[in-house]
Motif scaffolding. Structure first.
Motif, PDB file in Angstrom:
ATOM      1  N   ASN A  81     -80.082 -17.866  28.736  1.00 26.56           N
ATOM      2  CA  ASN A  81     -81.363 -18.042  29.192  1.00 26.56           C
ATOM      3  C   ASN A  81     -81.235 -17.605  30.380  1.00 26.56           C
ATOM      4  O   ASN A  81     -80.139 -18.603  30.972  1.00 26.56           O
ATOM      5  CB  ASN A  81     -81.964 -18.825  28.418  1.00 26.56           C
ATOM      6  CG  ASN A  81     -81.304 -20.606  28.808  1.00 26.56           C
ATOM      7  OD1 ASN A  81     -80.266 -20.950  27.982  1.00 26.56           O
ATOM      8  ND2 ASN A  81     -81.709 -21.071  29.864  1.00 26.56           N
ATOM      9  N   CYS A  82     -82.469 -17.650  30.925  1.00 29.24           N
ATOM     10  CA  CYS A  82     -82.339 -17.367  32.185  1.00 29.24           C
ATOM     11  C   CYS A  82     -82.095 -19.008  32.793  1.00 29.24           C
ATOM     12  O   CYS A  82     -83.570 -19.925  32.200  1.00 29.24           O
ATOM     13  CB  CYS A  82     -83.655 -16.967  33.329  1.00 29.24           C
ATOM     14  SG  CYS A  82     -83.420 -17.209  34.980  1.00 29.24           S
ATOM     15  N   SER A  83     -81.363 -19.620  33.512  1.00 25.92           N
ATOM     16  CA  SER A  83     -82.039 -21.233  33.763  1.00 25.92           C
ATOM     17  C   SER A  83     -82.554 -21.784  34.467  1.00 25.92           C
ATOM     18  O   SER A  83     -83.194 -22.768  34.544  1.00 25.92           O
ATOM     19  CB  SER A  83     -80.453 -21.403  35.187  1.00 25.92           C
ATOM     20  OG  SER A  83     -79.131 -21.218  34.255  1.00 25.92           O
ATOM     21  N   GLU A  84     -83.440 -20.811  35.080  1.00 25.30           N
ATOM     22  CA  GLU A  84     -84.502 -21.128  36.243  1.00 25.30           C
ATOM     23  C   GLU A  84     -85.602 -20.648  35.111  1.00 25.30           C
ATOM     24  O   GLU A  84     -86.959 -22.075  35.360  1.00 25.30           O
ATOM     25  CB  GLU A  84     -84.587 -20.218  37.478  1.00 25.30           C
ATOM     26  CG  GLU A  84     -83.108 -20.335  38.705  1.00 25.30           C
ATOM     27  CD  GLU A  84     -83.312 -19.697  39.688  1.00 25.30           C
ATOM     28  OE1 GLU A  84     -84.422 -18.708  39.561  1.00 25.30           O
ATOM     29  OE2 GLU A  84     -82.521 -19.721  40.303  1.00 25.30           O
ATOM     30  N   CYS A  85     -86.247 -19.839  34.680  1.00 25.57           N
ATOM     31  CA  CYS A  85     -87.024 -19.072  33.870  1.00 25.57           C
ATOM     32  C   CYS A  85     -87.184 -19.704  32.709  1.00 25.57           C
ATOM     33  O   CYS A  85     -88.361 -20.294  32.050  1.00 25.57           O
ATOM     34  CB  CYS A  85     -87.882 -17.590  33.787  1.00 25.57           C
ATOM     35  SG  CYS A  85     -87.168 -16.852  35.012  1.00 25.57           S
ATOM     36  N   TYR A  86     -86.452 -20.087  32.526  1.00 24.82           N
ATOM     37  CA  TYR A  86     -85.966 -20.533  31.117  1.00 24.82           C
ATOM     38  C   TYR A  86     -86.421 -19.421  29.195  1.00 24.82           C
ATOM     39  O   TYR A  86     -86.907 -19.936  28.826  1.00 24.82           O
ATOM     40  CB  TYR A  86     -86.098 -22.189  30.519  1.00 24.82           C
ATOM     41  CG  TYR A  86     -85.460 -22.701  29.335  1.00 24.82           C
ATOM     42  CD1 TYR A  86     -84.513 -23.267  29.717  1.00 24.82           C
ATOM     43  CD2 TYR A  86     -86.654 -23.420  28.380  1.00 24.82           C
ATOM     44  CE1 TYR A  86     -83.448 -23.951  28.837  1.00 24.82           C
ATOM     45  CE2 TYR A  86     -85.560 -24.199  27.434  1.00 24.82           C
ATOM     46  CZ  TYR A  86     -84.375 -24.494  27.918  1.00 24.82           C
ATOM     47  OH  TYR A  86     -83.478 -25.565  26.748  1.00 24.82           O
TER      48      TYR A  86
ATOM     49  N   LYS B 260     -79.134 -10.206  31.855  1.00 25.02           N
ATOM     50  CA  LYS B 260     -80.149 -10.451  33.100  1.00 25.02           C
ATOM     51  C   LYS B 260     -80.889 -10.562  31.862  1.00 25.02           C
ATOM     52  O   LYS B 260     -81.440 -10.467  31.393  1.00 25.02           O
ATOM     53  CB  LYS B 260     -80.262  -8.726  33.181  1.00 25.02           C
ATOM     54  CG  LYS B 260     -81.589  -8.346  34.443  1.00 25.02           C
ATOM     55  CD  LYS B 260     -81.433  -6.754  34.646  1.00 25.02           C
ATOM     56  CE  LYS B 260     -82.428  -6.336  36.297  1.00 25.02           C
ATOM     57  NZ  LYS B 260     -82.330  -5.051  35.607  1.00 25.02           N
ATOM     58  N   CYS B 261     -82.165 -11.845  33.088  1.00 23.63           N
ATOM     59  CA  CYS B 261     -83.235 -12.314  33.157  1.00 23.63           C
ATOM     60  C   CYS B 261     -84.693 -11.149  32.777  1.00 23.63           C
ATOM     61  O   CYS B 261     -84.579 -10.590  33.637  1.00 23.63           O
ATOM     62  CB  CYS B 261     -83.569 -12.768  33.797  1.00 23.63           C
ATOM     63  SG  CYS B 261     -85.707 -13.919  33.897  1.00 23.63           S
ATOM     64  N   ARG B 262     -85.119 -11.052  31.235  1.00 26.93           N
ATOM     65  CA  ARG B 262     -86.134 -10.303  31.382  1.00 26.93           C
ATOM     66  C   ARG B 262     -87.263 -10.736  31.819  1.00 26.93           C
ATOM     67  O   ARG B 262     -88.281  -9.510  32.205  1.00 26.93           O
ATOM     68  CB  ARG B 262     -86.823 -10.810  29.110  1.00 26.93           C
ATOM     69  CG  ARG B 262     -85.795 -10.077  28.240  1.00 26.93           C
ATOM     70  CD  ARG B 262     -86.387 -10.009  27.038  1.00 26.93           C
ATOM     71  NE  ARG B 262     -85.137 -10.103  26.334  1.00 26.93           N
ATOM     72  CZ  ARG B 262     -84.851 -10.439  25.175  1.00 26.93           C
ATOM     73  NH1 ARG B 262     -86.356 -10.881  24.438  1.00 26.93           N
ATOM     74  NH2 ARG B 262     -83.786  -9.920  24.258  1.00 26.93           N
ATOM     75  N   LYS B 263     -87.849 -11.812  32.201  1.00 27.24           N
ATOM     76  CA  LYS B 263     -88.804 -12.562  32.913  1.00 27.24           C
ATOM     77  C   LYS B 263     -88.492 -11.627  34.647  1.00 27.24           C
ATOM     78  O   LYS B 263     -89.328 -11.176  35.858  1.00 27.24           O
ATOM     79  CB  LYS B 263     -89.074 -13.916  33.273  1.00 27.24           C
ATOM     80  CG  LYS B 263     -90.872 -14.092  33.997  1.00 27.24           C
ATOM     81  CD  LYS B 263     -90.974 -15.332  33.463  1.00 27.24           C
ATOM     82  CE  LYS B 263     -92.220 -15.576  33.645  1.00 27.24           C
ATOM     83  NZ  LYS B 263     -92.278 -17.556  33.224  1.00 27.24           N
ATOM     84  N   CYS B 264     -87.220 -12.983  35.437  1.00 28.92           N
ATOM     85  CA  CYS B 264     -87.277 -12.677  37.030  1.00 28.92           C
ATOM     86  C   CYS B 264     -85.930 -11.100  37.108  1.00 28.92           C
ATOM     87  O   CYS B 264     -86.007 -11.718  38.205  1.00 28.92           O
ATOM     88  CB  CYS B 264     -86.692 -13.968  37.336  1.00 28.92           C
ATOM     89  SG  CYS B 264     -85.545 -14.625  36.865  1.00 28.92           S
ATOM     90  N   LYS B 265     -85.643 -10.550  35.805  1.00 28.51           N
ATOM     91  CA  LYS B 265     -84.363  -9.597  36.599  1.00 28.51           C
ATOM     92  C   LYS B 265     -83.187 -10.621  37.305  1.00 28.51           C
ATOM     93  O   LYS B 265     -82.666  -9.781  37.418  1.00 28.51           O
ATOM     94  CB  LYS B 265     -84.844  -8.647  36.998  1.00 28.51           C
ATOM     95  CG  LYS B 265     -86.449  -8.116  36.534  1.00 28.51           C
ATOM     96  CD  LYS B 265     -86.269  -7.450  35.741  1.00 28.51           C
ATOM     97  CE  LYS B 265     -87.449  -7.230  34.626  1.00 28.51           C
ATOM     98  NZ  LYS B 265     -87.349  -7.145  33.926  1.00 28.51           N
TER      99      LYS B 265
HETATM  100 ZN   LIG Z   1     -85.291 -15.727  34.943  1.00 22.11          ZN
END
Ligand SMILES: [Zn+2]
Lengths: 164, 377
Positions: free
Chosen positions: A54-59, A40-45
């Motif tokens: 890593n989140c491919s979108e937020c990096y 789960k992305c720490r930023k965008c969830k």
């Molecule tokens: Zn993200």
């Protein structure tokens, strides 16, 4: 492959291993505890499965999250014709399955007592079936999916079991 | 972008097993393109190829091809992707201002290796490869199912596209002979073997040995070589995620974005009315539609209208013969032939503006598109 006399034959066999580092947790938890882990992305969830570091979108970094064993077919197919590398599996069903709570879909085999396209339709509910512990080896082949209404029958077969 | 001209090309006649060495094929293609443009090997300043180590059974697959490709003692490199990506590499070299003449070629001989099996090695070895279910058939089947479901398209519609392509192939002198099917019917396509539901054998291109070469030159140089170059006036390239489960397979977001960039560069505002002919690289008859739609040639789900109009893949596209590593380059050359009025047997009258596309990856993960304009008279 058909060879003619003047053609030179060759066969390449090379051994590899793939080191997954911290990502090995997915395969270790699958083998030992029948858990399916996403990240789960720490930023965008956003919840990624297969898990990404890593989140491919937020990096940004992601954290591990345990996912339920149930989900929905997004798209599927039944294969009737195989080339040499996978001919032993024909016919087989496979699909992209979005587990409940995940935002992306994972590719996996879907087996059914009655393998017809209507059983593997978009929106079909499916549930994970696991190999018995002694046969699990920390690979994607440790589990597969079946239509939810067939699940009880599949986990009662001697070679399989359900998760928690 | 400065204009870059296509000044020469050559396609080796494809075959299921043409019994030529790859070096003979490359020499025929490269020498053929030079002869067409009335140029000599010494005029080339750079040579870029598209080949694949796994297809060729050796790493650094270009190192053996240098001499046949005309690159002996010259600037040379390769891409392990589609020929349309090699063309992009060559285009960059020309645009850098350091090169006056770039030879691009793509080649593969699938008679010599098991194409479908080798493509399984494209799978991520950790999640997808061990289950051994993801391959060209399954990805093509799922993509077709997603497209049909999203837009209410029937199997008959996709069969119609296959029939259209195979009939076009019959008019293309450089189509694979086995793909030339002037009398094919929708019924025959629908009765062909199922590969992966709902994808059938006759909706899936035949793999064949082949090689295609093309020569690029900067504007001034191009006009010295020919009065009628074909200009590359726009290019776009976008890659998306490898994992198909992240994507909506009924559309091609990467092609949509790539086309947006290319049209902006080319000053194309309405591709539907401004593009006369399109040569697109689809991996199945269904993917031809998805790519054409993503390139803005029709509304989404309406790609079949291009088949009715007849300006999509007049050559038959990849259904006229699929040569790994050369497909996208062949699409560019076919589009260029349309603009130079050289498409013998399958010419679209008065074509002035064209697009050509290339790709790599399952369900067209990475897309590249070129906008081409007729030069001269
Ligand atoms: Zn993200």
């Amino acid at each position: 492959m058909v060879f003619q006399e003047h053609q030179i034959r060759d066969k390449i066999l090379i051994e590899y291993k793939y080191t997954m580092g911290g990502q090995s947790k997915f395969f270790i938890e699958l083998m030992n505890n029948k858990k399916i882990l996403g990240t789960k992305c720490r930023k965008c969830k956003k919840v990624w499965l297969p898990p990404r570091i890593n989140c491919s979108e937020c990096y940004e970094d992601t954290d591990w999250i345990e996912l339920p064993h149930t989900g929905t077919i997004q798209v599927s197919t039944i294969v009737w014709y195989g080339a040499a590398a996978f001919i032993q599996n024909v016919p087989y069903g496979c699909a992209f399955i979005k587990l409940d709570k995940a935002d992306t879909a994972m590719f996996q085999g879907v087996f059914s007592e009655n393998l017809v396209p209507s059983k593997l339709k978009k929106g079909q509910r499916v549930k994970a079936v696991f190999k018995k512990k002694e046969n699990r080896e920390g690979k994607m082949t440790d589990f597969f999916f079946v239509p939810e209404d067939e699940w009880e029958r599949w986990i009662n077969k001697p070679e399989y079991e359900g998760g928690d | 972008m400065d204009k870059v001209g296509i000044v020469g090309y050559y396609q080796v006649k494809p075959g299921l097993d043409i019994m030529m060495s790859p070096y003979e094929m490359i020499f025929e293609a490269v020498r053929g393109a030079l002869d067409y443009a009335d140029l000599k090997r010494k005029d080339l300043t750079t040579v870029i190829s598209a080949t694949n180590d796994y297809y060729d059974g050796k790493t650094i697959s270009n190192c053996f091809k240098v001499e046949a490709g005309g690159a002996y003692m010259k600037d040379e490199s390769k891409v392990e992707m589609d020929g349309a990506h090699a063309a992009m590499y060559g285009l960059f070299r020309i645009l850098s201002g350091n090169h006056k003449l770039a030879m691009i070629y793509g080649i593969s001989t699938p008679s010599c290796y098991q194409y479908e099996s080798v493509r399984v090695l494209e799978n991520d070895p950790t999640f997808d490869r061990p289950i051994n279910l993801l391959n060209s058939y399954t990805s093509g089947g799922m993509q077709m199912r997603a497209y049909m479901k999203a837009f209410g398209i029937s199997e008959e519609d996709i069969a119609k596209v296959a029939v259209y392509n195979l009939k076009n192939a019959a008019k293309n002198p450089l189509a694979l002979p086995e793909a030339k099917k002037a009398d094919i019917t929708i019924d025959e396509v629908l009765k062909s073997d199922i590969l992966s539901t709902p994808l059938r054998e006759l909706m899936y291109p035949m793999k064949c040995d082949g090689a295609t070469a093309m020569i690029l030159a900067p504007e001034r140089q191009a006009l010295k070589i020919t009065d009628n170059p074909v200009w590359i006036i726009g290019v776009g390239n976008v890659n998306e995620t490898y994992y198909l489960g992240d994507r909506d397979l009924s559309v091609s977001l990467s092609m949509e974005m790539a086309a947006g960039k290319a049209y902006e560069m080319a000053g194309i505002k309405d591709p539907k009315s401004e593009i006369d002919v399109a040569e697109v690289f689809g991996h199945t008859a269904c993917e031809d539609l998805i790519i054409a739609e993503a390139a803005g040639l029709t509304d989404k789900g309406k790609g079949i209208s291009m088949v009715d109009r007849g300006n999509l893949n007049p050559s038959g596209g990849t259904m006229a013969g699929y040569t790994p590593c050369a497909n996208g380059l062949t699409r560019i050359v076919e589009a260029a032939k349309q603009l130079r009025n050289e498409a013998e047997g399958h010419q679209i009258n008065g074509a002035k503006m064209a697009i050509a596309t290339g790709q790599v990856g399952f369900c067209a993960q990475n897309n590249v598109i070129y906008v081409l304009e007729r030069g001269g008279n």
